[in-house]
Each structure stands twice: as C-alpha cells, then as structure tokens.
Design a protein around this motif. Structure first.
Motif, PDB file in Angstrom:
ATOM      1  N   ALA A 183       0.818  -0.957   0.036  1.00  0.00           N
ATOM      2  CA  ALA A 183      -0.076   0.050   0.138  1.00  0.00           C
ATOM      3  C   ALA A 183       0.866   1.231   0.015  1.00  0.00           C
ATOM      4  N   VAL A 184       1.961   1.104   0.601  1.00  0.00           N
ATOM      5  CA  VAL A 184       2.867   2.305   0.911  1.00  0.00           C
ATOM      6  C   VAL A 184       3.579   2.750  -0.336  1.00  0.00           C
ATOM      7  N   GLU A 185       4.088   1.491  -1.239  1.00  0.00           N
ATOM      8  CA  GLU A 185       4.660   1.717  -2.347  1.00  0.00           C
ATOM      9  C   GLU A 185       3.614   2.196  -3.477  1.00  0.00           C
ATOM     10  N   ARG A 186       2.563   1.678  -3.762  1.00  0.00           N
ATOM     11  CA  ARG A 186       1.344   2.099  -4.412  1.00  0.00           C
ATOM     12  C   ARG A 186       1.378   3.628  -4.307  1.00  0.00           C
ATOM     13  N   ALA A 187       0.855   4.078  -3.131  1.00  0.00           N
ATOM     14  CA  ALA A 187       0.650   5.191  -2.921  1.00  0.00           C
ATOM     15  C   ALA A 187       1.884   6.236  -3.265  1.00  0.00           C
ATOM     16  N   MET A 188       3.098   5.733  -3.041  1.00  0.00           N
ATOM     17  CA  MET A 188       4.108   6.574  -3.483  1.00  0.00           C
ATOM     18  C   MET A 188       4.253   6.768  -5.021  1.00  0.00           C
ATOM     19  N   HIS A 189       4.056   5.428  -5.833  1.00  0.00           N
ATOM     20  CA  HIS A 189       3.822   5.617  -7.078  1.00  0.00           C
ATOM     21  C   HIS A 189       2.730   6.515  -7.607  1.00  0.00           C
ATOM     22  N   LEU A 190       1.617   6.134  -7.026  1.00  0.00           N
ATOM     23  CA  LEU A 190       0.613   7.177  -7.803  1.00  0.00           C
ATOM     24  C   LEU A 190       0.770   8.611  -7.383  1.00  0.00           C
ATOM     25  N   THR A 191       1.454   8.998  -6.493  1.00  0.00           N
ATOM     26  CA  THR A 191       1.673  10.629  -6.410  1.00  0.00           C
ATOM     27  C   THR A 191       3.165  11.038  -6.843  1.00  0.00           C
ATOM     28  N   GLY A 192       3.768   9.973  -7.568  1.00  0.00           N
ATOM     29  CA  GLY A 192       5.072  10.548  -8.107  1.00  0.00           C
ATOM     30  C   GLY A 192       5.723  10.793  -6.907  1.00  0.00           C
ATOM     31  N   SER A 193       5.998  10.240  -6.034  1.00  0.00           N
ATOM     32  CA  SER A 193       7.034  10.416  -4.909  1.00  0.00           C
ATOM     33  C   SER A 193       7.870   9.283  -4.510  1.00  0.00           C
ATOM     34  N   TYR A 194       7.778   8.172  -5.222  1.00  0.00           N
ATOM     35  CA  TYR A 194       8.705   6.974  -5.266  1.00  0.00           C
ATOM     36  C   TYR A 194      10.214   7.267  -5.081  1.00  0.00           C
ATOM     37  N   HIS A 195      10.271   8.054  -5.973  1.00  0.00           N
ATOM     38  CA  HIS A 195      11.809   8.337  -6.024  1.00  0.00           C
ATOM     39  C   HIS A 195      12.440   9.003  -4.974  1.00  0.00           C
ATOM     40  N   LEU A 196      11.668   9.599  -4.390  1.00  0.00           N
ATOM     41  CA  LEU A 196      11.920  10.433  -3.275  1.00  0.00           C
ATOM     42  C   LEU A 196      12.042   9.780  -1.916  1.00  0.00           C
ATOM     43  N   ARG A 197      11.716   8.632  -1.872  1.00  0.00           N
ATOM     44  CA  ARG A 197      11.345   7.529  -0.812  1.00  0.00           C
ATOM     45  C   ARG A 197      12.410   7.648   0.362  1.00  0.00           C
ATOM     46  N   GLU A 198      13.877   7.770   0.009  1.00  0.00           N
ATOM     47  CA  GLU A 198      14.870   7.758   0.850  1.00  0.00           C
ATOM     48  C   GLU A 198      15.099   9.383   1.609  1.00  0.00           C
ATOM     49  N   ARG A 199      14.666  10.234   0.948  1.00  0.00           N
ATOM     50  CA  ARG A 199      14.974  11.520   1.238  1.00  0.00           C
ATOM     51  C   ARG A 199      14.407  11.817   2.486  1.00  0.00           C
ATOM     52  N   GLY A 200      14.923  12.841   3.309  1.00  0.00           N
ATOM     53  CA  GLY A 200      14.426  13.394   4.464  1.00  0.00           C
ATOM     54  C   GLY A 200      13.271  14.322   4.023  1.00  0.00           C
ATOM     55  N   ILE A 201      12.216  14.429   4.636  1.00  0.00           N
ATOM     56  CA  ILE A 201      10.893  15.417   4.404  1.00  0.00           C
ATOM     57  C   ILE A 201      11.508  16.846   4.386  1.00  0.00           C
ATOM     58  N   PHE A 202      12.355  17.195   5.477  1.00  0.00           N
ATOM     59  CA  PHE A 202      12.812  18.357   5.510  1.00  0.00           C
ATOM     60  C   PHE A 202      13.735  19.069   4.226  1.00  0.00           C
ATOM     61  N   SER A 203      14.128  17.952   3.558  1.00  0.00           N
ATOM     62  CA  SER A 203      15.009  18.474   2.424  1.00  0.00           C
ATOM     63  C   SER A 203      13.830  18.559   0.785  1.00  0.00           C
ATOM     64  N   LEU A 204      12.671  18.330   1.061  1.00  0.00           N
ATOM     65  CA  LEU A 204      11.714  18.450   0.046  1.00  0.00           C
ATOM     66  C   LEU A 204      11.324  19.921  -0.330  1.00  0.00           C
ATOM     67  N   SER A 205      10.904  20.064  -1.584  1.00  0.00           N
ATOM     68  CA  SER A 205      10.262  21.359  -1.919  1.00  0.00           C
ATOM     69  C   SER A 205       8.924  21.214  -1.338  1.00  0.00           C
ATOM     70  N   GLY A 206       8.320  22.284  -1.323  1.00  0.00           N
ATOM     71  CA  GLY A 206       6.898  22.601  -0.697  1.00  0.00           C
ATOM     72  C   GLY A 206       5.796  21.741  -1.580  1.00  0.00           C
ATOM     73  N   GLY A 207       5.983  21.643  -2.992  1.00  0.00           N
ATOM     74  CA  GLY A 207       5.305  20.702  -3.922  1.00  0.00           C
ATOM     75  C   GLY A 207       5.451  19.365  -3.589  1.00  0.00           C
ATOM     76  N   GLU A 208       6.755  18.866  -3.392  1.00  0.00           N
ATOM     77  CA  GLU A 208       7.190  17.534  -3.306  1.00  0.00           C
ATOM     78  C   GLU A 208       6.607  17.093  -1.835  1.00  0.00           C
ATOM     79  N   ARG A 209       6.516  17.820  -0.763  1.00  0.00           N
ATOM     80  CA  ARG A 209       6.195  17.542   0.580  1.00  0.00           C
ATOM     81  C   ARG A 209       4.592  17.177   0.278  1.00  0.00           C
TER      82      ARG A 209
END
Ligand code: ADP
Ligand code: MG
Length: 424
Positions: free
Chosen positions: A120-146
């Motif tokens: 479910a987690v992978e599916r959700a990341m794929h659906l939202t185009g955030s899978y490639h960010l999965r190892e990033r810390g959320i503080f390092s994300l842009s507003g849109g990525e977050r």
C-alpha cells in the motif's frame, strides 16, 4: 461497504464570533465535492470538524450513521484520511517512513508493517510520483514534493473517503492537474469519496461534481458547478465582476475576472434595461463597457455567429437572434421592438447598414415614438457605413429630426455620462 458523511445543523465557533452556523451537508460514497469560498469563510474549519480535529459547538456529524464523537480514532482512520494544510512533521522522517504512517490504523500492537502494508505504501508513492524521493528526508523536500508525500500518506491509509484542504496550493500547474486527475480517477474507479477545499474556482469547476460555496458563516450556494459559479454569486461573494465561459472541452463554467466590483458610490444609477441595436461587432465595445459598469443590457437583432452576437451570448444578455447571413425577418423585428418597448433607453451602435438590416435602424424609431431616450452613436459617421443606396443616411437624418441624441464619439464615456444623468 457504503460510506456516508452527514453534517447536520453544524455550528462552530473558536470562542468569539461564530465561524459556521447551521451547516447541512450530506455526502455519499463516490461523491466528489469541492468546498469553495473566500478567505476566512470557514472552509478549513468545516473540514476539520468533519475530520474530528475540531469538535462542533452545535449540531452533529455522522459517519456511516454513527456520531463522529463515538468513533474510536483507529476505526475512524480506516474510514477517512485527511490531507491538511499544516500536516507536516516536527521530525525529519524519510519519505517512506512518512508515507508508512498512513498504515497505522492497520498495524498490530507491535507496529510492524506486513507485506500488504508495504504494498500500500509503495502504491501510494507511485501514484503520487514520490517513489523516487522515498529515501529523502522530508525537510529536504520542496513545498510541492512535501504536498505529494502528504497525499501519499493519506492514500496509503486506503480509506473510502479523502478530505483535502487546498492540496494543490504549493503545486505548479502540471502537478495541480495531475493531482486532480489522480483524485478523479480514484473517484471513478474505486468510488473514492472526495471532499476538496479548493481555492482555484476553475479547477474546482472541472474536477468536482458538486460545489459548496461558503460565505457569511453558511452555505451560500450549492449544486453543480453551473449552478454555483454564476456571475451573481461571484460578484456577491468575491466582490468581483467576472465573465463565465464554458470550458472549450467539457463545457464546465470557467471564471474570467473582469474587474473589482464597482464600489457603491460609483455604481450607475440607471436601473432600467438598456437595449443595444448593433451587428457585426459595432456594439461590442459598448456592450463590454456598459456590462462592466453594471448596466442591465439587451441586444437585437443580431445574426447568429457574428461578433456582437458572440459577445452578447458570452455576457448572457437577453437578445433577438436572426439566422446567419439572412435579412432580418419581420418576426425578429417585432421581437426587437418588444425588447425596445420595455427598455429604459436605446442605443443604436454604428453598424454597417445594408438592405438586410435596415429594419434595425427602423427599430430605433420605436424608441422615439415611445418617448424613450435614443442614443445614436455616429462614429464613424453614417455616410461611411451606408451600403443601402443612401437609405441609411436618410433614416439617420429622420432620427435626428425626431429627437435622437447623437453621440459622435465611439468612446463610451459620453454615453455612460448621459445615461447616468438620465432619469431612471
Ligand atoms: P478558510 O479556510 O475558509 O480560509 P478558516 O476556516 O481557516 O477559513 O477560518 C475561518 C475563520 O475562523 C477565520 O475568521 C479565521 O480567522 C478563524 N479561525 C481559524 N482558525 C482559528 C483558530 N485556531 N482560532 C481562532 N480563530 C480561528
Ligand atoms: Mg483554509
């Protein structure tokens, strides 16, 4: 399993003033509703009440028939997920950890993720185009990525209902449309119920099946986008003059801002309808100017497809239409006279005069006979526009003798000044 939210006579205040007063709203599985309204109208407050983040001051909210206050957190979290405006985190989790939190209502007491949770987690990341960010810390994300990660967390929750508070506010156009199309496809394919607080009226119009316009502590208007996004509603609620145009692809109303609402002291005091006689684009500049200044207008006889006709139609004016490239028929002429009879003033635009539309000039005499003010815009002068063997010129001379007020400038200023000075 069906899903339902009922909001009954909801009242809410943060202490001092009332923010929401007597809100009634029912949602069923598969609904896609947009909550719109100006800043501070209580959109977020309504959503937070529905999400049990705030407790109603009065009234009741029921989910699946059971009062919200009686739901256990964990059970509720399997029924609805929230994408809030301020849902971030104080800790620099990785994206994958953040999205995994969406699974908490399903975890056992050891809190370990099972295969289906990971899926479910992978599916959700794929659906939202955030899978490639999965190892990033959320503080390092842009507003849109977050924002996409927060949506992923909500999708990982696999609930039949999603409540979203301006989820597109940090997204560029591409991601906005992508997110809305994702919601739309989940709504269509999986009957996901969507409650979407939206700022952008045009996107709300295209993606939401129903809209609910909040204003003055209550639901000011609700229904289909066509029913809610009217010129009158937007003028009242957003204090803005707008044009409403159907979207070229799906016909959904699109809101085009024209001008800030005219302040009361500058409002025209001519309250009666002004009838414009034109054709071929001759009346379009006046039509637009008078419209923006708040005059009530009608027009005729206009040929279907010509540019005056197109403008009148866009502005939603009362008008008499004739078939394209046909001379004005007696029937249309009579309808034109009927509109003139009930108008407070008549304006004859500087139209090109030919045998086919001499009746439009004839119609102006009706205004004189009835004692209505008739304004003849004679710029360019009739000589240059007469393609009817001098008959146009002759009629204009007779109009002048009959008491028509000639205005020799195409600028609408003089006309507006005269109309405003006219008794009404
Ligand atoms: P919207 O989301 O439509 O912009 P909100 O629901 O955020 O509006 O706010 C509605 C009204 O409630 C506003 O007047 C706002 O100032 C007030 N308000 C919002 N949150 C709080 C709060 N935590 N405490 C006091 N007043 C609040
Ligand atoms: Mg808000």
């Amino acid at each position: 399993m069906g899903f339902a939210i009922e909001v009954k006579e909801l009242t809410f205040s943060y202490g001092a003033g009332t923010v929401l007063d007597g809100i009634n709203l029912t949602l069923e599985q598969g609904d896609f509703i947009g909550i719109i309204g100006p800043n501070g109208s209580g959109k977020s407050t309504l959503l937070k009440n529905m999400a049990a983040v705030l407790t109603p001051t009065g009234g009741e909210i029921r989910i699946d028939g059971k009062a919200l206050s009686r739901w256990r957190r964990r059970d509720l979290a399997r029924r609805l997920a929230v994408v809030g405006q301020e849902s971030g985190s104080g800790f620099n989790f990785s994206v994958e950890e953040m999205v995994s939190m969406g699974r908490y209502p399903y975890l056992d007491r050891f809190g370990s993720l099972k295969a289906e949770d990971r899926e479910a987690v992978e599916r959700a990341m794929h659906l939202t185009g955030s899978y490639h960010l999965r190892e990033r810390g959320i503080f390092s994300l842009s507003g849109g990525e977050r924002q996409r990660v927060i949506l992923a967390r909500a999708l990982a929750q696999e609930t039949p209902c999603l409540l979203l508070d301006e989820p597109t506010s940090f997204l560029d156009l591409g991601y906005q449309v992508e997110l809305l199309e994702l919601l739309q496809s989940l709504n269509r394919r999986e009957q996901l119920t969507v409650v979407l607080v939206m700022h952008d009226l045009n996107l709300a119009s295209r993606y939401c099946r129903k809209l609910c316009l909040l204003y003055g502590n209550r639901i000011y208007a609700r229904g289909t986008p066509e029913e809610v996004l009217t010129r009158e509603n937007i003028l009242e609620v957003y204090r803005t003059e707008v044009l409403i145009e159907p979207h070229p692809l799906d016909g959904k109303p699109q809101v085009i801002p024209v001008a800030a609402a005219t302040p009361a002291e500058l409002k025209n005091n001519f309250k009666q309808r002004v009838h414009l006689i034109g054709g071929g684009g001759s009346a379009t500049p006046l039509m637009k100017e008078l419209f923006v200044r708040g005059f009530t207008l009608s027009a005729g006889v206009l040929s279907v497809g010509d540019s005056d006709w197109a403008t009148a139609r866009r502005l939603g004016l009362l008008m008499v239409e004739e078939a394209p490239f046909s001379p004005i028929s007696l029937q249309r002429h009579r309808q034109n006279l009927e509109l003139i009879e009930k108008a407070g003033a008549v304006v004859l635009a500087p139209l090109q005069i030919g045998p086919g539309n001499l009746l439009n000039v004839e119609a102006a005499f009706c205004a004189l006979q009835l004692g209505r003010p008739l304004y003849v815009i004679d710029d360019p002068a009739v000589q240059a526009r007469d393609f009817a063997d001098g008959r146009g010129k002759l009629l204009y001379r007779r109009l002048q003798e009959g008491g028509a007020l000639f205005i020799t400038s195409l600028s609408s200023d003089e006309l507006i000044a005269r109309l405003s000075a006219a008794p009404s």
